[in-house]
Scaffold this motif. Sequence first.
Motif, mmCIF file in Angstrom:
data_model
loop_
_atom_site.group_PDB
_atom_site.id
_atom_site.type_symbol
_atom_site.label_atom_id
_atom_site.label_comp_id
_atom_site.label_asym_id
_atom_site.label_seq_id
_atom_site.Cartn_x
_atom_site.Cartn_y
_atom_site.Cartn_z
ATOM 1 N N PRO A 1 4.635 -0.890 -8.777
ATOM 2 C CA PRO A 1 5.801 -0.506 -7.972
ATOM 3 C C PRO A 1 6.601 -1.707 -7.466
ATOM 4 C CG PRO A 1 3.743 -0.068 -6.802
ATOM 5 C CD PRO A 1 3.373 -0.513 -8.167
ATOM 6 N N TYR A 2 7.899 -1.633 -7.704
ATOM 7 C CA TYR A 2 8.849 -2.612 -7.170
ATOM 8 C C TYR A 2 8.372 -4.064 -7.334
ATOM 9 C CZ TYR A 2 10.732 1.579 -4.858
ATOM 10 O OH TYR A 2 11.247 2.820 -4.588
ATOM 11 N N SER A 3 8.116 -4.438 -8.606
ATOM 12 C CA SER A 3 7.615 -5.799 -8.861
ATOM 13 C C SER A 3 8.539 -6.873 -8.285
ATOM 14 C CB SER A 3 7.500 -6.045 -10.372
ATOM 15 O OG SER A 3 6.444 -5.307 -10.894
ATOM 16 N N TYR A 4 9.861 -6.624 -8.326
ATOM 17 C CA TYR A 4 10.807 -7.669 -7.912
ATOM 18 C C TYR A 4 11.393 -7.418 -6.518
ATOM 19 C CZ TYR A 4 10.740 -7.947 -13.020
ATOM 20 O OH TYR A 4 10.341 -8.009 -14.330
ATOM 21 N N ILE A 5 11.886 -6.191 -6.278
ATOM 22 C CA ILE A 5 12.634 -5.950 -5.040
ATOM 23 C C ILE A 5 11.710 -5.979 -3.821
ATOM 24 C CG2 ILE A 5 12.520 -3.404 -4.949
ATOM 25 C CD1 ILE A 5 15.689 -5.464 -4.325
ATOM 26 N N ARG A 6 10.395 -5.977 -4.052
ATOM 27 C CA ARG A 6 9.489 -6.114 -2.909
ATOM 28 C C ARG A 6 9.726 -7.462 -2.217
ATOM 29 N NH1 ARG A 6 3.990 -5.267 -3.490
ATOM 30 N NH2 ARG A 6 4.393 -3.761 -5.132
ATOM 31 N N LEU B 1 -8.197 4.320 8.463
ATOM 32 C CA LEU B 1 -7.349 5.362 9.068
ATOM 33 C C LEU B 1 -6.001 5.493 8.320
ATOM 34 C CD1 LEU B 1 -8.182 4.517 12.789
ATOM 35 C CD2 LEU B 1 -9.174 6.337 11.400
ATOM 36 N N GLY B 2 -5.082 6.273 8.908
ATOM 37 C CA GLY B 2 -3.851 6.626 8.182
ATOM 38 C C GLY B 2 -2.724 5.633 8.391
ATOM 39 N N LEU B 3 -1.577 5.961 7.802
ATOM 40 C CA LEU B 3 -0.413 5.078 7.837
ATOM 41 C C LEU B 3 0.044 4.802 9.270
ATOM 42 C CD1 LEU B 3 2.022 3.621 6.487
ATOM 43 C CD2 LEU B 3 3.170 5.816 6.457
ATOM 44 N N THR B 4 0.117 5.869 10.094
ATOM 45 C CA THR B 4 0.633 5.712 11.467
ATOM 46 C C THR B 4 -0.218 4.710 12.242
ATOM 47 O OG1 THR B 4 1.146 8.058 11.292
ATOM 48 C CG2 THR B 4 1.466 7.031 13.437
ATOM 49 N N VAL B 5 -1.537 4.860 12.131
ATOM 50 C CA VAL B 5 -2.436 3.949 12.867
ATOM 51 C C VAL B 5 -2.283 2.529 12.321
ATOM 52 C CG1 VAL B 5 -4.845 3.458 13.442
ATOM 53 C CG2 VAL B 5 -4.056 5.822 13.329
ATOM 54 N N GLN B 6 -2.133 2.421 11.015
ATOM 55 C CA GLN B 6 -2.006 1.086 10.416
ATOM 56 C C GLN B 6 -0.706 0.408 10.856
ATOM 57 O OE1 GLN B 6 -2.878 0.767 6.238
ATOM 58 N NE2 GLN B 6 -4.624 2.134 6.385
ATOM 59 N N MET C 1 11.047 3.625 -8.873
ATOM 60 C CA MET C 1 9.720 3.044 -8.630
ATOM 61 C C MET C 1 8.789 3.333 -9.804
ATOM 62 S SD MET C 1 7.165 3.399 -5.365
ATOM 63 C CE MET C 1 6.041 4.674 -5.897
ATOM 64 N N ASN C 2 8.205 2.260 -10.378
ATOM 65 C CA ASN C 2 7.214 2.425 -11.436
ATOM 66 C C ASN C 2 5.839 2.534 -10.756
ATOM 67 O OD1 ASN C 2 5.296 2.066 -13.390
ATOM 68 N ND2 ASN C 2 6.147 0.177 -14.226
ATOM 69 N N ARG D 1 0.827 -1.220 0.000
ATOM 70 C CA ARG D 1 0.000 0.000 0.000
ATOM 71 C C ARG D 1 0.860 1.268 0.000
ATOM 72 N NH1 ARG D 1 -3.892 -1.156 4.348
ATOM 73 N NH2 ARG D 1 -4.901 -2.521 2.833
ATOM 74 N N TYR D 2 1.986 1.215 0.707
ATOM 75 C CA TYR D 2 2.865 2.400 0.791
ATOM 76 C C TYR D 2 4.286 2.035 0.322
ATOM 77 C CZ TYR D 2 -0.946 3.892 3.840
ATOM 78 O OH TYR D 2 -2.190 4.202 4.358
ATOM 79 N N PRO D 3 4.432 1.630 -0.951
ATOM 80 C CA PRO D 3 5.760 1.169 -1.403
ATOM 81 C C PRO D 3 6.823 2.261 -1.347
ATOM 82 C CG PRO D 3 4.270 1.427 -3.280
ATOM 83 C CD PRO D 3 3.443 1.620 -2.046
ATOM 84 N N GLY D 4 6.424 3.507 -1.655
ATOM 85 C CA GLY D 4 7.392 4.602 -1.679
ATOM 86 C C GLY D 4 7.984 4.876 -0.311
ATOM 87 N N LEU D 5 7.282 4.470 0.717
ATOM 88 C CA LEU D 5 7.732 4.732 2.082
ATOM 89 C C LEU D 5 8.402 3.498 2.709
ATOM 90 C CD1 LEU D 5 7.261 7.364 3.725
ATOM 91 C CD2 LEU D 5 5.524 6.084 4.970
ATOM 92 N N LEU D 6 7.781 2.339 2.512
ATOM 93 C CA LEU D 6 8.258 1.151 3.223
ATOM 94 C C LEU D 6 9.226 0.290 2.403
ATOM 95 C CD1 LEU D 6 4.910 0.116 4.983
ATOM 96 C CD2 LEU D 6 6.866 1.276 5.981
#
Lengths: 698, 99
Positions: free
Chosen positions: A490-495, A553-558, A485-486, A470-475
């Motif tokens: 996003p990050y099809s392989y390095i994930r 809710l938001g990222l922090t809560v998640q 990142m496409n 959900r938050y590839p750019g951050l995590l």
Amino acid sequence: MQTFHNIGTTTDWIVMVVYFIAIMLFGSYFGRYTKNTSDFFFGGRRFSWWLITMSIVATGVGSHSFVKYSAKGFEHGISSTMTYLNDWFFIPFFMFGWLPIIVYSKIRSIPEYFEKRFSPSARFLATILLLLYMIGYIGIGFLTLGKAVIPMLPEAFTVLGMTLPITLMGAIIVIAVITGIYITFGGQTAVIFTDLLQGFILLFAGLLLFFFGITYLGGFDMFWNLLPTEWKLPMADFNQPANFNFVGIFWQDAIAGSIGFLFMNQGLIMRFMACKNVNEGRKAAAVNILFVLPISAIVVGNAGWIGKAISVVSPDIVSPSVSPDQIFVVVANIIASPGMFGFIMAALTAALMSTVDTLINATAAIFINDVYRPVQQFVKRNVMTDSDRDKKELRAARYASIGVTALGVLAVLAFKNFPTVYEAHGYFHSTLTPPLVVGIFLGVFWKRFTPAAVITTFVGGVALMILGARYPGLLIAPFDHGIEMNPDHPYSYIRALYNTLVCMGAAVLVTITTQWQRNICSMIRENQNQKLIMRILVTIILLVYSVVLFNILGLTVQIASAIGVLILVPITVTYYVKYDEKVNTNGLTAGSINIARNLFKGGEPNDQEGETVFVQLKQVDGEDSVVQFSTKDMAIMKAEIGDLVYISDKRKWMGGLKSIHAVFGQPHDEEGMVYITPDQIKHGMFVDGKMLEAEKEM
Amino acid sequence: MDFTHTWLPFIYLYGLGGILFVAGIIITIKSGSFDLNRHAHKKWMWILLFGFVWYLMMHALMTWAALDIIPVYTVPIVLLGLVAIFIIVTLKLRRVGDA
């Protein structure tokens, strides 16, 4: 992007139809060797290494490889071979860890291992994850089959005045029906023998195509010199482009993919279980990875390289803008004559079907073993004879095969929007393998790994994976090694690196804090309201998990919710699951393989190395698990009463098809004879008068 | 050619892959499942080490050939030489075991 239809001639179609009928008849012939569920799924643990090696070729090479590696060969050159040449690193773990465990513990499926090693709840979660993995794999197989066949079909056909367009999904449904036919009636023995034949044909067809291509271009020197230097390198650029880079593919394929393929691909594992013993399984794996995979890498990718070379010298014949997933068919059509093109296409599609049917058979095995049987036991419908139960299970296995095929077709929808099959497969592997890979790997090699840790890996690890998606750019970005990142994919392989690390992190953290969890559980048990406390804990887990799952809710809560899951799940599992490390790891970890061997044999293994003997059979009445040899023959084999013996038809080329396992009984004095019961003769399909070969096991 | 496309992937693959490979051997030996006191397992150790060198050489040769440092025909010749060594040593080890 340029796409094609109506490639091929009537001759090609005739060749394809004849090929398919021949293959189906071949498979059906060996279906008669299927007598029970053990034969249906595991081929009766009797085959030689060479037979399994070749049948793995069709499974490995057939699995979408021609289409996806030709596509990457066309786009990036010889670095398309990367994924075939990076499987050796985990082979010590496989040969001396996982393989002996799956054979000696007599497990029939990977989830069953989780129950024996951890708990029924771990098995339940492993079953869900594994079924998702297998059905997704089948979906990828069907998608590739559809993409391979579509260029040969017209854009539409007319029936009763109505014009019906040929769609990818329509083609896939028709293919699925054909695929389901012989797997449903054949079983594993049919699959192994069909794959054996197709393994040879595939390698031949792929190398033939390479030869035609080189000839078409005017020789190897011409081909080599036409390729730009980047196209000749065996590995991709370290971190670019986003859709094909070395480091991403290393983590997705060499790490997650290799462990996934060797450790949790039920289809492959069933092949190794079909080997007559552990050593034959090791040989099959070694020969396959060392020698067959490098050849296979050329076989599956060369159409792309040839296509690239032709596009450099004659862009009017092969345009650089050809859809990469169609390049195999386009190149094969250009360089092969009519009829030969039909043969190559038949080999390709039949191989893809081999992969898919192996996976369908394997998924049906998981269904019977991990869903059907537990449910039958739960509703207590097992008041019947073993023979009746086996017949019923065999019928259920065949229905399961049909159901799995249908789900596989539906799974195509999840992958069909990726630009190429390669990327769809990379994303799939990166996403679905890490939790199970970590669970199996630590389960086998870390005795301290607990049910709380494995279940938290499955639940908490997946929660962190969802957040990463959900938050590839951050995590995921901190682990991206500089890969761009496409935003579409996003990050099809390095994930795979992020997913493996979070699962591994959850597993290790929970394991090393086991004592804390036990202390907390002891405190809860001492409380009068322990049941109420536990209900509250479970409710909180469900609530916080819902926050992650449904994106509330938001990222922090998640993130806080995911951490909550990582803390509360181990406590809950430790409270509810009964676990005795000594009992649950006995014979199920790499450190206890000698115990596993004892349990397998039912006594101390006899490791004295004897010789094989050749004997004639003599039918006698007696116990079906016991055979009797002469005192002299037993001395040659260095066998003792109670040791295990493998008896097979002497003809090596049969690869163990006609064979049985038994136990040495009291010796007799008739040298060169084995006393054997009518049932054993029937099961081994032995022919009176034909020489048999016997060897002591373990 | 850029280092990131030639030798960096090679170093990463055999550096990290090598660590995992050696870790696998050490862990299985320590756990007792890979027992070098047994002749059959000694033979497997040879096969495992050969496999690592086999792939390392394959990638190195292919990279040199791509960079025109060696002729491309050297790649199959050297690899076939390695296969010959593999077969000879493996058969020799089997005969020692039989003896």
